[in-house]
Design an enzyme around this catalytic site. Structure first.
Site, PDB file in Angstrom:
ATOM      1  N   ASP A  67       0.811  -1.221   0.000  1.00  0.00           N
ATOM      2  CA  ASP A  67       0.000   0.000   0.000  1.00  0.00           C
ATOM      3  C   ASP A  67       0.841   1.267   0.000  1.00  0.00           C
ATOM      4  O   ASP A  67       2.051   1.227   0.195  1.00  0.00           O
ATOM      5  CB  ASP A  67      -0.982  -0.012   1.189  1.00  0.00           C
ATOM      6  CG  ASP A  67      -0.340  -0.478   2.498  1.00  0.00           C
ATOM      7  OD1 ASP A  67       0.904  -0.444   2.585  1.00  0.00           O
ATOM      8  OD2 ASP A  67      -1.068  -0.873   3.415  1.00  0.00           O
ATOM      9  N   ASN A 135      -7.808  -2.996  14.044  1.00  0.00           N
ATOM     10  CA  ASN A 135      -9.206  -3.301  13.691  1.00  0.00           C
ATOM     11  C   ASN A 135      -9.305  -4.496  12.736  1.00  0.00           C
ATOM     12  O   ASN A 135     -10.343  -4.730  12.138  1.00  0.00           O
ATOM     13  CB  ASN A 135      -9.886  -2.070  13.065  1.00  0.00           C
ATOM     14  CG  ASN A 135      -9.219  -1.638  11.759  1.00  0.00           C
ATOM     15  OD1 ASN A 135      -8.257  -2.254  11.317  1.00  0.00           O
ATOM     16  ND2 ASN A 135      -9.740  -0.602  11.141  1.00  0.00           N
ATOM     17  N   HIS A 137      -7.446  -4.932   9.972  1.00  0.00           N
ATOM     18  CA  HIS A 137      -7.143  -4.673   8.557  1.00  0.00           C
ATOM     19  C   HIS A 137      -5.843  -5.337   8.113  1.00  0.00           C
ATOM     20  O   HIS A 137      -4.940  -5.571   8.908  1.00  0.00           O
ATOM     21  CB  HIS A 137      -7.198  -3.175   8.209  1.00  0.00           C
ATOM     22  CG  HIS A 137      -6.041  -2.324   8.636  1.00  0.00           C
ATOM     23  ND1 HIS A 137      -6.202  -1.052   9.126  1.00  0.00           N
ATOM     24  CD2 HIS A 137      -4.707  -2.527   8.620  1.00  0.00           C
ATOM     25  CE1 HIS A 137      -5.020  -0.521   9.378  1.00  0.00           C
ATOM     26  NE2 HIS A 137      -4.101  -1.400   9.086  1.00  0.00           N
ATOM     27  N   GLU A 142      -9.761  -2.087   5.050  1.00  0.00           N
ATOM     28  CA  GLU A 142     -10.462  -1.858   6.311  1.00  0.00           C
ATOM     29  C   GLU A 142     -11.651  -2.810   6.439  1.00  0.00           C
ATOM     30  O   GLU A 142     -12.066  -3.416   5.442  1.00  0.00           O
ATOM     31  CB  GLU A 142     -10.950  -0.399   6.347  1.00  0.00           C
ATOM     32  CG  GLU A 142      -9.842   0.650   6.255  1.00  0.00           C
ATOM     33  CD  GLU A 142      -9.026   0.805   7.538  1.00  0.00           C
ATOM     34  OE1 GLU A 142      -9.013  -0.113   8.378  1.00  0.00           O
ATOM     35  OE2 GLU A 142      -8.384   1.862   7.688  1.00  0.00           O
TER      36      GLU A 142
HETATM   37  C1  GLP Z   1      -0.789  -0.004   8.640  1.00  0.00           C
HETATM   38  C2  GLP Z   1      -0.385  -0.512   7.236  1.00  0.00           C
HETATM   39  C3  GLP Z   1      -0.380  -2.012   7.218  1.00  0.00           C
HETATM   40  C4  GLP Z   1       0.354  -2.454   8.473  1.00  0.00           C
HETATM   41  C5  GLP Z   1      -0.572  -2.251   9.645  1.00  0.00           C
HETATM   42  C6  GLP Z   1       0.095  -2.448  11.004  1.00  0.00           C
HETATM   43  O1  GLP Z   1      -1.831   0.893   8.602  1.00  0.00           O
HETATM   44  N1  GLP Z   1      -1.182  -0.062   6.157  1.00  0.00           N
HETATM   45  O2  GLP Z   1       0.224  -2.496   6.030  1.00  0.00           O
HETATM   46  O3  GLP Z   1       0.680  -3.813   8.385  1.00  0.00           O
HETATM   47  O4  GLP Z   1      -1.218  -1.000   9.548  1.00  0.00           O
HETATM   48  O5  GLP Z   1       0.957  -1.404  11.286  1.00  0.00           O
HETATM   49  P1  GLP Z   1       1.968  -1.439  12.505  1.00  0.00           P
HETATM   50  O6  GLP Z   1       2.907  -2.553  12.221  1.00  0.00           O
HETATM   51  O7  GLP Z   1       2.661  -0.104  12.470  1.00  0.00           O
HETATM   52  O8  GLP Z   1       1.165  -1.669  13.737  1.00  0.00           O
END
Ligand code: GLP
Length: 240
Positions: A67, A135, A137, A142
């Site tokens: 992403d 959440n 995702h 989402e």
């Molecule tokens: C983010 C990214 C995801 C990531 C997730 C967890 O929003 N878009 O690709 O894996 O949320 O993030 P983090 O590892 O910083 O908790």
């Protein structure tokens, strides 16, 4: 799903890096699906160590990321392309030509989604690394995103904007929209490696592993994947 519980973030990162390095050793031309976020930083640091020790090379590896924020590009310190360069690509022998992310600064985001989807068709992934949103995702898919989705533009959930605001100077600076690989494209990877750390993710882990397979928890679809490996630390696994 195969679930591996590790002691802490460091052990989770070492295990995650071992599984990715094994993919590269098995196929030096492997296609890696990569993820951004705090969870992945330790894993990338371990991969950099392995590269420096001469254990692996990224010379012929191709990468596709999950992403990117709309509006952010190479010149932004918060963009995912910058994250990937700083945490991995610039620290190993990766050829930047072989590294791909959605272009967040494209003039036409819908066209960019189509371009990225067809790029993914030509680059079947040997392994897809995933983090987990609090959440549920995956990528930026989402809750309530269709399991059939392909690369698309998303409006980020308020909870995601809040979670990710820690990386920005002000919450208002967090982009509200992003381009993400779709859930059907994530599921197309031969192997999925999800890493999760911390008690704030324990509920989402529970819903992913033990909950109903439902679009309310996008990650629950991993229960249907033939080769999904979850590497959790004890805090993330605490509700299982
Ligand atoms: C983010 C990214 C995801 C990531 C997730 C967890 O929003 N878009 O690709 O894996 O949320 O993030 P983090 O590892 O910083 O908790």
């Amino acid at each position: 799903m195969k679930i591996l519980i590790t002691k802490d973030y460091e052990e989770m990162s070492r295990k995650g890096a071992l599984l990715i390095s094994q993919t590269i050793k098995d196929n030096p031309c492997a296609v890696l699906g990569l993820a951004t976020g705090s969870t992945a930083i330790g894993t990338y640091a371990e991969l950099v160590k392995m590269y420096k020790n001469g254990e692996i090379s990224f010379k012929n590896v191709k990468t596709v990321n999950l992403d990117e924020y709309i509006g952010l590009g190479e010149e932004s310190t918060q963009s995912y392309v910058t994250f990937m360069r700083e945490n991995l690509f610039n620290l190993v022998d990766a050829d930047l030509k072989n590294t791909h992310l959605p272009n967040g600064t494209s003039d036409n985001a819908e066209e960019e989604c189509k371009r990225y989807s067809s790029l993914l068709c030509g680059l079947p992934r040997d392994i897809q690394l995933l983090g987990l949103g609090s959440n549920g995702h995956i990528g930026f898919n989402e809750p309530l995103t269709s399991f059939n989705s392909k690369t698309h533009v998303v409006e980020l959930a308020e909870s995601t904007v809040k979670d990710n605001s820690r990386l920005f100077a002000n919450a208002e600076d967090v982009p509200r929209r992003a381009i993400t690989m779709g859930i059907s494209e994530i599921m197309a990877a031969k192997r999925i490696l999800m890493l999760v750390s911390g008690a704030n993710k324990a509920k989402a882990v529970y819903n992913t592993v033990k909950g109903q397979i439902s679009e309310n928890c996008p990650a629950s679809i991993l229960q249907r994947h033939d080769d999904a490996v979850l590497v959790l630390d004890e805090a993330a696994a605490s509700l299982l």
